[in-house]
Design an enzyme around this catalytic site. Structure first.
Site, PDB file in Angstrom:
ATOM      1  N   TRP A 125      -6.920   9.600 -11.553  1.00 48.66           N
ATOM      2  CA  TRP A 125      -5.709   8.900 -11.102  1.00 48.66           C
ATOM      3  C   TRP A 125      -4.614   9.486 -11.966  1.00 48.66           C
ATOM      4  O   TRP A 125      -4.555   9.265 -13.187  1.00 48.66           O
ATOM      5  CB  TRP A 125      -5.843   7.402 -11.325  1.00 48.66           C
ATOM      6  CG  TRP A 125      -4.662   6.621 -10.812  1.00 48.66           C
ATOM      7  CD1 TRP A 125      -4.458   6.206  -9.525  1.00 48.66           C
ATOM      8  CD2 TRP A 125      -3.547   6.155 -11.576  1.00 48.66           C
ATOM      9  NE1 TRP A 125      -3.271   5.519  -9.445  1.00 48.66           N
ATOM     10  CE2 TRP A 125      -2.692   5.465 -10.688  1.00 48.66           C
ATOM     11  CE3 TRP A 125      -3.174   6.248 -12.906  1.00 48.66           C
ATOM     12  CZ2 TRP A 125      -1.500   4.885 -11.094  1.00 48.66           C
ATOM     13  CZ3 TRP A 125      -1.984   5.664 -13.312  1.00 48.66           C
ATOM     14  CH2 TRP A 125      -1.161   4.982 -12.401  1.00 48.66           C
ATOM     15  N   GLU A 142       1.692 -13.322  -3.401  1.00 49.92           N
ATOM     16  CA  GLU A 142       0.421 -12.628  -3.172  1.00 49.92           C
ATOM     17  C   GLU A 142       0.389 -12.009  -1.771  1.00 49.92           C
ATOM     18  O   GLU A 142      -0.070 -10.875  -1.588  1.00 49.92           O
ATOM     19  CB  GLU A 142      -0.746 -13.617  -3.385  1.00 49.92           C
ATOM     20  CG  GLU A 142      -2.144 -13.086  -3.111  1.00 49.92           C
ATOM     21  CD  GLU A 142      -2.554 -11.891  -3.968  1.00 49.92           C
ATOM     22  OE1 GLU A 142      -1.833 -11.519  -4.907  1.00 49.92           O
ATOM     23  OE2 GLU A 142      -3.611 -11.305  -3.663  1.00 49.92           O
ATOM     24  N   CYS A 148      -8.819   6.646 -14.060  1.00 46.67           N
ATOM     25  CA  CYS A 148      -9.829   7.698 -14.003  1.00 46.67           C
ATOM     26  C   CYS A 148     -11.200   7.128 -14.349  1.00 46.67           C
ATOM     27  O   CYS A 148     -11.328   6.120 -15.019  1.00 46.67           O
ATOM     28  CB  CYS A 148      -9.563   8.857 -14.960  1.00 46.67           C
ATOM     29  SG  CYS A 148      -7.924   9.542 -14.831  1.00 46.67           S
ATOM     30  N   ARG A 185     -11.652   3.755  -9.538  1.00 48.27           N
ATOM     31  CA  ARG A 185     -10.786   3.949 -10.707  1.00 48.27           C
ATOM     32  C   ARG A 185      -9.745   5.050 -10.482  1.00 48.27           C
ATOM     33  O   ARG A 185      -8.831   5.219 -11.295  1.00 48.27           O
ATOM     34  CB  ARG A 185     -11.628   4.319 -11.922  1.00 48.27           C
ATOM     35  CG  ARG A 185     -12.667   3.302 -12.272  1.00 48.27           C
ATOM     36  CD  ARG A 185     -13.510   3.784 -13.408  1.00 48.27           C
ATOM     37  NE  ARG A 185     -12.793   3.686 -14.649  1.00 48.27           N
ATOM     38  CZ  ARG A 185     -12.794   2.640 -15.446  1.00 48.27           C
ATOM     39  NH1 ARG A 185     -13.513   1.584 -15.129  1.00 48.27           N
ATOM     40  NH2 ARG A 185     -12.117   2.637 -16.558  1.00 48.27           N
ATOM     41  N   LYS A 230      -8.443   0.813  -8.582  1.00 46.78           N
ATOM     42  CA  LYS A 230      -8.954  -0.545  -8.719  1.00 46.78           C
ATOM     43  C   LYS A 230      -8.812  -1.069 -10.140  1.00 46.78           C
ATOM     44  O   LYS A 230      -8.494  -2.226 -10.354  1.00 46.78           O
ATOM     45  CB  LYS A 230     -10.431  -0.555  -8.297  1.00 46.78           C
ATOM     46  CG  LYS A 230     -11.083  -1.929  -8.329  1.00 46.78           C
ATOM     47  CD  LYS A 230     -10.619  -2.765  -7.172  1.00 46.78           C
ATOM     48  CE  LYS A 230     -11.178  -4.175  -7.193  1.00 46.78           C
ATOM     49  NZ  LYS A 230     -10.323  -5.088  -6.427  1.00 46.78           N
ATOM     50  N   GLU A 270       0.974  -3.229  -0.618  1.00 50.26           N
ATOM     51  CA  GLU A 270       0.010  -2.253  -1.155  1.00 50.26           C
ATOM     52  C   GLU A 270      -0.893  -1.669  -0.070  1.00 50.26           C
ATOM     53  O   GLU A 270      -1.318  -0.522  -0.168  1.00 50.26           O
ATOM     54  CB  GLU A 270      -0.807  -2.835  -2.313  1.00 50.26           C
ATOM     55  CG  GLU A 270      -1.858  -3.828  -1.940  1.00 50.26           C
ATOM     56  CD  GLU A 270      -2.647  -4.344  -3.140  1.00 50.26           C
ATOM     57  OE1 GLU A 270      -3.028  -3.540  -3.994  1.00 50.26           O
ATOM     58  OE2 GLU A 270      -2.895  -5.566  -3.195  1.00 50.26           O
ATOM     59  N   LYS A 277      -0.018  -8.023  -1.012  1.00 46.06           N
ATOM     60  CA  LYS A 277      -1.089  -7.470  -0.163  1.00 46.06           C
ATOM     61  C   LYS A 277      -0.486  -6.587   0.919  1.00 46.06           C
ATOM     62  O   LYS A 277      -0.988  -5.497   1.188  1.00 46.06           O
ATOM     63  CB  LYS A 277      -1.912  -8.586   0.500  1.00 46.06           C
ATOM     64  CG  LYS A 277      -2.840  -9.373  -0.385  1.00 46.06           C
ATOM     65  CD  LYS A 277      -4.071  -8.631  -0.829  1.00 46.06           C
ATOM     66  CE  LYS A 277      -3.891  -8.066  -2.207  1.00 46.06           C
ATOM     67  NZ  LYS A 277      -4.335  -8.892  -3.317  1.00 46.06           N
ATOM     68  N   ASN A 296     -10.480   9.733 -19.736  1.00 38.69           N
ATOM     69  CA  ASN A 296      -9.810   8.604 -19.096  1.00 38.69           C
ATOM     70  C   ASN A 296      -8.877   8.004 -20.133  1.00 38.69           C
ATOM     71  O   ASN A 296      -9.320   7.680 -21.234  1.00 38.69           O
ATOM     72  CB  ASN A 296     -10.865   7.573 -18.657  1.00 38.69           C
ATOM     73  CG  ASN A 296     -10.248   6.245 -18.266  1.00 38.69           C
ATOM     74  OD1 ASN A 296      -9.135   6.207 -17.773  1.00 38.69           O
ATOM     75  ND2 ASN A 296     -10.965   5.168 -18.502  1.00 38.69           N
ATOM     76  N   GLY A 297      -7.597   7.872 -19.803  1.00 37.66           N
ATOM     77  CA  GLY A 297      -6.642   7.309 -20.761  1.00 37.66           C
ATOM     78  C   GLY A 297      -5.394   8.172 -20.825  1.00 37.66           C
ATOM     79  O   GLY A 297      -5.155   8.995 -19.942  1.00 37.66           O
ATOM     80  N   HIS A 342      20.502 -17.946  -2.716  1.00 38.41           N
ATOM     81  CA  HIS A 342      21.130 -17.368  -3.912  1.00 38.41           C
ATOM     82  C   HIS A 342      21.136 -15.845  -3.877  1.00 38.41           C
ATOM     83  O   HIS A 342      21.291 -15.202  -4.907  1.00 38.41           O
ATOM     84  CB  HIS A 342      20.418 -17.882  -5.166  1.00 38.41           C
ATOM     85  CG  HIS A 342      20.498 -19.369  -5.290  1.00 38.41           C
ATOM     86  ND1 HIS A 342      21.672 -20.026  -5.561  1.00 38.41           N
ATOM     87  CD2 HIS A 342      19.552 -20.332  -5.105  1.00 38.41           C
ATOM     88  CE1 HIS A 342      21.452 -21.340  -5.568  1.00 38.41           C
ATOM     89  NE2 HIS A 342      20.173 -21.543  -5.283  1.00 38.41           N
TER      90      HIS A 342
HETATM   91  C1  F6R Z   1      -3.658  -6.238  -6.067  1.00 36.81           C
HETATM   92  C2  F6R Z   1      -4.528  -5.958  -7.190  1.00 36.81           C
HETATM   93  C3  F6R Z   1      -3.907  -5.747  -8.520  1.00 36.81           C
HETATM   94  C4  F6R Z   1      -4.804  -6.339  -9.623  1.00 36.81           C
HETATM   95  C5  F6R Z   1      -4.240  -5.989 -11.000  1.00 36.81           C
HETATM   96  C6  F6R Z   1      -5.031  -6.628 -12.124  1.00 36.81           C
HETATM   97  O1  F6R Z   1      -4.388  -6.414  -4.893  1.00 36.81           O
HETATM   98  O2  F6R Z   1      -5.712  -5.871  -7.043  1.00 36.81           O
HETATM   99  O3  F6R Z   1      -2.625  -6.262  -8.586  1.00 36.81           O
HETATM  100  O4  F6R Z   1      -4.870  -7.720  -9.459  1.00 36.81           O
HETATM  101  O5  F6R Z   1      -4.238  -4.607 -11.161  1.00 36.81           O
HETATM  102  O6  F6R Z   1      -6.349  -6.216 -12.107  1.00 36.81           O
HETATM  103  P1  F6R Z   1      -7.485  -7.023 -12.846  1.00 36.81           P
HETATM  104  O7  F6R Z   1      -7.613  -8.336 -12.168  1.00 36.81           O
HETATM  105  O8  F6R Z   1      -8.705  -6.180 -12.728  1.00 36.81           O
HETATM  106  O9  F6R Z   1      -7.026  -7.198 -14.274  1.00 36.81           O
END
Ligand code: F6R
Length: 605
Positions: free
Chosen positions: A74, A478, A2, A27, A600, A485, A482, A98-99, A501
């Protein structure tokens, strides 16, 4: 997660609240709301969905108050709908939060037993009820302090009061909160970015602190209710971040910015004339470092995984890595000669920040590798190494991942030379190899049209696998992250040698399998693992930097990225995977910059 905003002004604030909420949407974006004080009444407006919806509501029915708070949500407690959207208001107060209030069920039960009725399923509404109750006998500041004493968990709060119509109270425990200053206008915000268009003069609340602001003044209090002074920072005014330019979305802009951001980062850290790395002031004498412990979440954790290979290859150091949400609850033995490195784009991730707090309590030395230098994690570490990537708006991390990798590689190199683990010649050659990266990244991005064709093959897939060995294994993880998500297609990342395995059972006719196979010491082994997948019907997408076509039959697609030093290949091999996830998501009409259920900055546990 949030995002919250508060503005006290001498003119109507709703338009600026909306503009700030748009910046805070990274957020959370499942609902939005604001409340202003107009003619001594709380005027609350909320919607489910995006801030654009809230803006439409305001367009039809404006809010005219000169003081107000806003929120993007969120969901944690209760579905993402209009009732659970913030603010949560009574006749007397309106609250944005927020929290997570961990004891909200308990508090709710007590309050319900006293006859209070709750409208929403949120944890936040208990704050509204408690402050309203305490206001019967106390002034706003004391009412908020009394409320905070009852709360367990994390919060950043913004509160306005019907009968004290010139003030906003902000409070912080765990979740970040900034205060901004301007002429006849002061602000509260989850971060400085939300306030940037209005001011670059910012203070940050620390845990347990509270602030009370009106249009002309801001006062701060510590946890003991004692008045304190806070430092005012001037936030740098870097590039125009809110502009997508000609790009369809922020993610594609950020992917294509990578040659420039990596160049910028290299310029910050390397001196090509002296062939040296500009990293000084180690918190521990490099020769006395015993072990490196790398901690992060999600993509940042993947950069730690890649870095483990680098530290092991270049230095004589022991390396541990951990996911922050695991690290924070383990029974760890801390050692003052270990260096604990926290990797985070936002610098606000709750699990990473909590893991850092544990290190601080154990009085060990900490370093952060962050993008946002004003962030909580950066401010709380002994040593900060910024990645200089510029703001990353797309929820899926792209340019920050490459930025984290570069800084981790540079750090490994600097430690290696300072500890005399490598000789000067190797050190110089490694720096030279780094300088070739921006051009190599630019050339890798030219593969986009081939990747667009590749993406079509994923439209009817039921799942997918990403395989790699050595430092290509974290690249596989990774790539899978990607794809899932962004396109909501199931994807697994695996070390190629581990397939037999168990996961080999998943391979069936036509399952897309992306093999990441640079020409390194694992190449032949990866080819054998690929054969095993082909034999079971897997549809192979082979990504390599090897010119030789050792495998040519039964390969559905073959992509060749430019060849760089083996250690640096993860930086190039990641790019086709970013583009693949992007194009699959685009074909499936997914929301690229704001994938469902995500945010984010993950500021809740
Ligand atoms: C995936 C992604 C997340 C962040 C994770 C950590 O694309 O963006 O997995 O990497 O939430 O976020 P930060 O780097 O802001 O601590």
């Amino acid at each position: 997660m949030c995002g919250i905003i508060g503005i006290a002004s001498n003119k109507p604030v709703s338009i600026n609240i909306i503009n700030s909420l748009k910046k805070l949407e990274y957020r959370g974006y499942d609902s939005a709301g604001l409340a202003t004080l107009d003619n001594n009444l709380i005027d609350e407006k909320k919607c489910s969905g995006r801030v654009d919806e809230l803006e439409k509501i305001l367009f039809k029915n404006p809010s005219n108050g000169n003081i107000g708070i806003g929120h993007v949500r969120w969901a944690t407690h209760g579905a993402p709908n209009i009732i659970n959207a913030h603010p949560h208001s009574s006749e007397e107060v309106s609250v944005v939060h927020n929290g997570i209030i961990e004891n909200s069920d308990e508090l709710k039960k007590d309050l319900e037993a006293q006859g209070f009725k709750f409208k929403s399923q949120t944890d936040t509404e208990v704050i509204t009820v408690l402050v309203t109750q305490f206001l019967k006998n106390s002034k706003p500041l004391i009412s908020v302090f009394k409320t905070l004493k009852k709360l367990k968990g994390s919060f950043a709060l913004g509160i306005i009061f019907k009968n004290f119509s010139n003030i906003i109270i902000g409070a912080r425990r765990g979740s970040p909160l900034a205060v901004g200053y301007s002429k006849e206008e002061n602000y509260l915000g989850s971060d400085s970015y939300a306030l940037k268009s209005m001011t670059n003069k910012i203070s940050y609340l620390d845990d347990g602190e509270l602030c009370i602001l009106d249009k002309d003044n801001v006062e701060f209090y510590d946890v003991n209710q004692k008045k304190i002074n806070k430092k005012i920072h001037t936030v740098s005014d870097d590039e125009n971040i809110s502009d997508k330019g000609d790009y369809k979305n922020f993610m594609s802009k950020e992917i294509f910015e990578q040659p420039a951001t990596i160049k910028k980062c290299l310029n910050e850290y390397t001196d090509s004339l002296k062939k040296d790395i500009n990293i000084y002031n180690f918190p521990i004498d490099p020769k006395k470092v015993n072990k490196i412990v790398l901690i992060g979440c999600g993509t940042a954790y993947h950069s730690c995984l890649v870095a483990k290979y680098w530290f092991e290859e270049l230095t004589s150091l022991d390396v541990d890595i951990d996911i922050a949400s695991e690290f924070r609850y383990r029974n760890l033995k801390f050692n003052s000669s270990n260096l604990y490195i926290f990797v985070s784009q936002s610098g606000e991730t709750a699990d990473t920040a909590a893991a850092l707090d544990i290190c601080k309590k154990n009085k060990v030395k900490t370093c952060s590798i962050v993008n946002v230098v004003e962030s909580t994690i950066a401010r709380n570490c002994d040593w900060v190494l910024p990645i200089h990537a510029g703001p990353e708006i797309g929820v899926a991390s792209t340019k920050a991942f490459l930025g984290q990798l570069i800084v981790l590689y540079i750090l490994a190199l600097k430690l290696a030379i300072t500890r005399e683990d490598i000789d000067k010649k190797d050190y110089n050659n490694n720096i030279k190899s780094l300088q070739k990266l921006p051009e190599a990244i630019k050339n890798t991005l030219k593969l986009e049209s081939e990747i667009q064709l590749m993406a079509k093959e994923f439209l009817d897939a039921k799942g997918s696998m990403f395989l790699g060995r050595g430092n290509s294994f974290p690249v596989a993880l990774e790539g899978a992250l990607k794809l899932k998500e962004l396109s909501y297609l199931h994807a697994e990342g695996y070390p190629a040698g581990e397939m037999k395995h168990g996961p080999l059972a998943l391979i069936e006719e036509g399952l897309p399998v992306i093999v990441i196979a640079p020409n390194d010491r694992y190449y032949e082994k990866t080819l054998s693992n690929t054969q095993e997948v082909i034999a079971r019907g897997g549809k192979i997408f082979f990504i390599t930097d090897n010119k030789k076509r050792l495998l040519s039959t039964n390969i559905r697609f073959r992509l060749r990225v430019p060849r760089v030093d083996n250690l640096l290949s993860p930086l190039l091999l990641t790019i086709p995977l970013q583009l693949l996830a992007y194009h699959v998501a685009l074909l499936k009409n997914c929301d690229i910059d704001k994938p469902r259920n995500l945010a984010k900055s993950v500021t809740v546990e």
